[in-house]
Design a protein around this motif. Structure first.
Motif, mmCIF file in Angstrom:
data_model
loop_
_atom_site.group_PDB
_atom_site.id
_atom_site.type_symbol
_atom_site.label_atom_id
_atom_site.label_comp_id
_atom_site.label_asym_id
_atom_site.label_seq_id
_atom_site.Cartn_x
_atom_site.Cartn_y
_atom_site.Cartn_z
ATOM 1 N N ILE A 1 0.809 -1.222 0.000
ATOM 2 C CA ILE A 1 0.000 0.000 0.000
ATOM 3 C C ILE A 1 0.841 1.271 0.000
ATOM 4 C CG2 ILE A 1 -1.897 -1.165 1.162
ATOM 5 C CD1 ILE A 1 -1.092 0.263 3.736
ATOM 6 N N ALA A 2 2.126 1.183 0.361
ATOM 7 C CA ALA A 2 2.953 2.386 0.425
ATOM 8 C C ALA A 2 3.182 3.034 -0.949
ATOM 9 C CB ALA A 2 4.284 2.080 1.104
ATOM 10 N N PRO A 3 3.559 2.278 -2.008
ATOM 11 C CA PRO A 3 3.789 2.932 -3.304
ATOM 12 C C PRO A 3 2.602 3.734 -3.836
ATOM 13 C CG PRO A 3 4.764 0.750 -3.307
ATOM 14 C CD PRO A 3 3.969 0.858 -2.046
ATOM 15 N N PRO A 4 1.358 3.196 -3.817
ATOM 16 C CA PRO A 4 0.257 4.031 -4.301
ATOM 17 C C PRO A 4 0.036 5.277 -3.454
ATOM 18 C CG PRO A 4 -0.573 1.944 -3.407
ATOM 19 C CD PRO A 4 0.899 1.817 -3.548
ATOM 20 N N LEU A 5 0.279 5.202 -2.156
ATOM 21 C CA LEU A 5 0.138 6.384 -1.315
ATOM 22 C C LEU A 5 1.174 7.441 -1.680
ATOM 23 C CD1 LEU A 5 -0.482 4.747 2.201
ATOM 24 C CD2 LEU A 5 -2.165 5.860 0.727
ATOM 25 N N ILE A 6 2.410 7.004 -1.931
ATOM 26 C CA ILE A 6 3.485 7.944 -2.260
ATOM 27 C C ILE A 6 3.268 8.563 -3.636
ATOM 28 C CG2 ILE A 6 5.963 8.186 -2.651
ATOM 29 C CD1 ILE A 6 6.338 5.793 -0.723
ATOM 30 N N VAL A 7 3.051 7.728 -4.639
ATOM 31 C CA VAL A 7 2.925 8.216 -6.011
ATOM 32 C C VAL A 7 1.624 9.015 -6.173
ATOM 33 C CG1 VAL A 7 2.807 7.559 -8.442
ATOM 34 C CG2 VAL A 7 4.272 6.285 -6.880
#
Length: 463
Positions: free
Chosen positions: A46-52
């Protein structure tokens, strides 16, 4: 809750003793063990979609769509990798998830004029290139030895840490509470909880503590708002091209191809590692099947609104810890991910978690990525060669866009896109220097340069 270690059980279907990964357990046990894999890697998915999504300026509802798509594609990719199709899938207990290696590059592309659509276009093109070069990758992989991959993974972690710091400050620089003590205090509380639970209740519960405990505390002190959760659909199949048609920019594709090569190298290492742990034969064809599954999942991912998928190394370690070698157990976990991706309301819940909570957890999560790279570098031989120079210069170039974000502003656009990502810059420099110093051996001197000849640590003792 601790990691469940396997006790001897009766298998429910015969399997070839030479292929322990084909063992079948009962459905109940398969899902219990499979859920451990999901809890281990959930935060990383879930971290990559939150960051991008944040870099692209998306709303909470739009970021929730990215989260749901990430879960859905990760589950589908895991099923493909574990169960397999002809020429696709290593048929090993490998969990696939959204790769951290691509995050810095995607943020650089998403922050440009093309936005998120350019990110999706670059992934599709680079993934297709990855499928095409898979048969020849054994010839390319020699350019990515541990000195290169360790450096790249270290820079990935370093480049992500500023994201955690911005989350800790509140995420929105224009907000009135940006950098307030309440935001930073909430992040510190989240970090302390993660450290305490990791120390005192090691195992699966420590993974859950990353979001749950900090979020509950945020609700109690009035720093969390979940009112928008009810605005989204409870159940929905990911809509193809929900963010519009992808756009294809040459510079963005070039930058993403570098990332794809790194992902393929990591996946190759994970396939070989899990094969050794399981005790099964892994030949070139099996590696190729695994890479093709990796790349086809990456190529299709943007259709559903998400990013490159790759094997998760932490789950390879979990196979060793639990002793559960069955690929069907991991497939059960993949089906759980797939199921979770069909509920956008879960994505809205994740997107509503206060950013300071994510910031505190991100210090551990992203820092562990850098630590993983350092662990890889610890296995590299630095005596009598120029590996120290390779690492030093590559990390230096990787840190430039982190320390001075506008460094490449005056350069041509294609240079800006390729080098403005720390991971891309470090990858290019590390690969080129490795070729010059380690692959091309003609004319090399028997002694190292004056840089590497220096003692590793210089200390002064005071009386």
């Amino acid at each position: 809750m601790k990691l469940t270690k396997r006790t001897p059980t009766k298998t429910h279907a015969p399997h070839d003793p030479a292929r322990p990964e084909d063992e079948r357990l009962s459905i109940g046990r398969s899902y219990v063990y499979g859920l451990q894999h999901i809890l281990t890697m959930y935060g990383g998915v879930i971290a990559p979609p939150l960051i991008v999504g944040g870099a692209a300026g998306l709303t909470g509802t739009e970021i929730a769509l990215l989260v749901s798509a990430a879960l859905f594609v990760s589950g589908a990719a895991t099923l493909l990798q574990t169960l397999g199709l002809p020429y696709f899938g290593a048929k090993l207990p490998l969990v696939q998830g959204i790769s951290f290696a691509s995050v810095s590059t995607m943020v650089a592309i998403a922050s440009g004029p093309g936005g998120l659509n350019s990110v999706f276009g670059a992934i599709i093109a680079a993934g297709a290139i990855g499928i095409l070069i898979t048969p020849f990758f054994s010839k390319i992989v020699r350019f990515f030895p541990p000195v290169v991959t360790g450096t790249i993974i270290t820079v990935i972690g370093i480049s992500l840490l500023p994201v955690a710091v911005r989350w800790a400050m509140g995420g929105d620089q224009q907000a009135t509470d940006w950098g307030s003590m309440s935001n930073i205090g909430l992040a510190a509380f989240s970090l302390v909880v993660v450290l305490l639970v990791s120390r005192l209740v090691q195992g699966t519960l420590s993974r859950l503590s990353i979001l749950i405990v900090g979020t509950v505390f945020a609700v109690l002190v009035g720093k969390a708002d979940f009112s928008g959760v009810s605005d989204g659909a409870i159940f929905s199949f990911p809509e193809p091209f929900a963010f519009g048609a992808p756009t294809f920019q040459v510079a963005a594709i070039m930058s993403m191809v570098v990332v794809i090569l790194v992902i393929m190298t990591e996946t190759t290492a994970d396939i070989l590692a899990v094969g050794e742990i399981v005790g099964t034969d892994v030949d070139a064809r099996r590696v190729g099947d695994g890479l093709r599954a990796d790349m086809v999942a990456t190529t299709i991912a943007p259709v559903f609104g998400t990013f490159p998928a790759s094997a998760f190394a932490q789950n390879v370690g979990l196979v060793a810890v639990t002793g559960i070698k069955s690929r069907y157990v991991v497939a059960a976990g993949g089906s759980v991910l797939l199921f979770l991706g069909l509920f956008p309301v879960l994505g809205l819940v994740v997107a509503s978690v206060p950013l300071p909570v994510l910031g505190g957890a991100g210090i551990v999560l992203f820092g562990s990525v850098a630590a993983s790279g350092i662990r890889t570098l610890s296995k590299v031989e630095f005596d009598g060669n120029l590996n120290l120079v390779i690492v030093a210069v590559a990390i230096g170039f990787g840190v430039i866009p982190i320390a001075v974000p506008g460094f490449y502003a005056a350069f041509p656009d294609w240079v800006h896109v390729v080098l403005d990502s720390g991971i891309s810059a470090a990858s290019i420099v590390a690969v080129v220097l490795n070729i010059l110093f380690n692959v091309i051996t003609k004319g090399q001197k028997p002694s190292p340069s004056v840089v590497t000849a220096a003692p590793p640590v210089a200390t002064r003792h005071h009386q």
